[in-house]
Design a protein around this motif. Structure first.
Motif, short mmCIF file in Angstrom:
data_model
loop_
_atom_site.label_atom_id
_atom_site.label_comp_id
_atom_site.label_asym_id
_atom_site.label_seq_id
_atom_site.Cartn_x
_atom_site.Cartn_y
_atom_site.Cartn_z
N TYR A 95 0.80 -1.24 0.00
CA TYR A 95 0.00 0.00 0.00
C TYR A 95 0.83 1.29 0.00
O TYR A 95 0.60 2.17 0.83
N ASN A 117 -4.95 6.75 -4.06
CA ASN A 117 -4.01 5.71 -4.47
C ASN A 117 -4.40 4.29 -4.03
O ASN A 117 -3.57 3.39 -4.08
N CYS A 118 -5.63 4.10 -3.59
CA CYS A 118 -6.11 2.77 -3.19
C CYS A 118 -6.73 2.06 -4.38
O CYS A 118 -7.20 2.70 -5.32
N THR A 128 -0.52 5.47 0.31
CA THR A 128 -1.92 5.44 0.73
C THR A 128 -2.00 5.90 2.19
O THR A 128 -1.03 5.78 2.95
#
Length: 167
Positions: A41, A134-135, A44
């Motif tokens: 991730y 940004n997920c 994020t």
């Protein structure tokens, strides 16, 4: 046995990850941006969180993660925000337990792990959708956890008595 003033979180089944939402005096949630070089991730938003290590209880892991990621000290668990499940990179199901907590320390000066987090902010209800930046399209975990904490805070008797400095 838990430290004085720290509520005992449910221990079974033991979660793989624990996470915490800290609210400031304005009822906004502390979130930090994961660094661009993080394996999982990158770039994020995240709440204070981390893996429960072997030999640790979830409360011990929560206290450790709060101290490592912010420099604050876990004062007490206000509310259990629920358990969430997601697959890791290998497809193995991960269980995360999230909590609304109060801390001791200067909320205006978190001590971030700068090699892991590039910045922080205090998010309110109006910021919830930006927490999905940004997920993956179906990744709503952090937004959902923060939304739940903000909702609890707005309920009668749900506000925390969070200090802005240690006392």
């Amino acid at each position: 046995m838990a430290e004085p003033g720290v509520a005992v979180a449910p221990e079974r089944p033991r979660p793989d990850v624990v996470g915490a939402v800290v609210l400031n005096g304005e009822g906004r949630a502390f979130v930090q941006l994961r660094g661009p070089d993080r394996r999982l991730y990158p770039n994020t938003w995240d709440v204070v969180s981390g893996h429960v290590e072997d030999g640790e209880t979830p409360v011990e892991a929560l206290a450790r993660e709060v101290a490592e990621e912010t420099g604050w000290r876990l004062r007490r668990i206000v509310r259990d925000l629920g358990r969430f499940h997601w697959p890791d990179n290998d497809g193995v199901k991960v269980t995360g337990a999230y909590f609304l907590i109060e801390v001791d320390g200067d909320l205006s000066r978190p001590v971030l792990e700068w090699d892991k987090h590039s910045r922080y902010t205090w998010a309110g209800t109006e910021d919830l959708e930006s927490l999905r930046e940004n997920c993956a399209p179906d990744d709503t975990l952090i937004r959902d956890v923060v939304a739940r904490a903000l909702q609890v805070h707005r309920q009668p008797g749900g506000s925390t008595e969070q200090n802005s400095t240690s006392g």
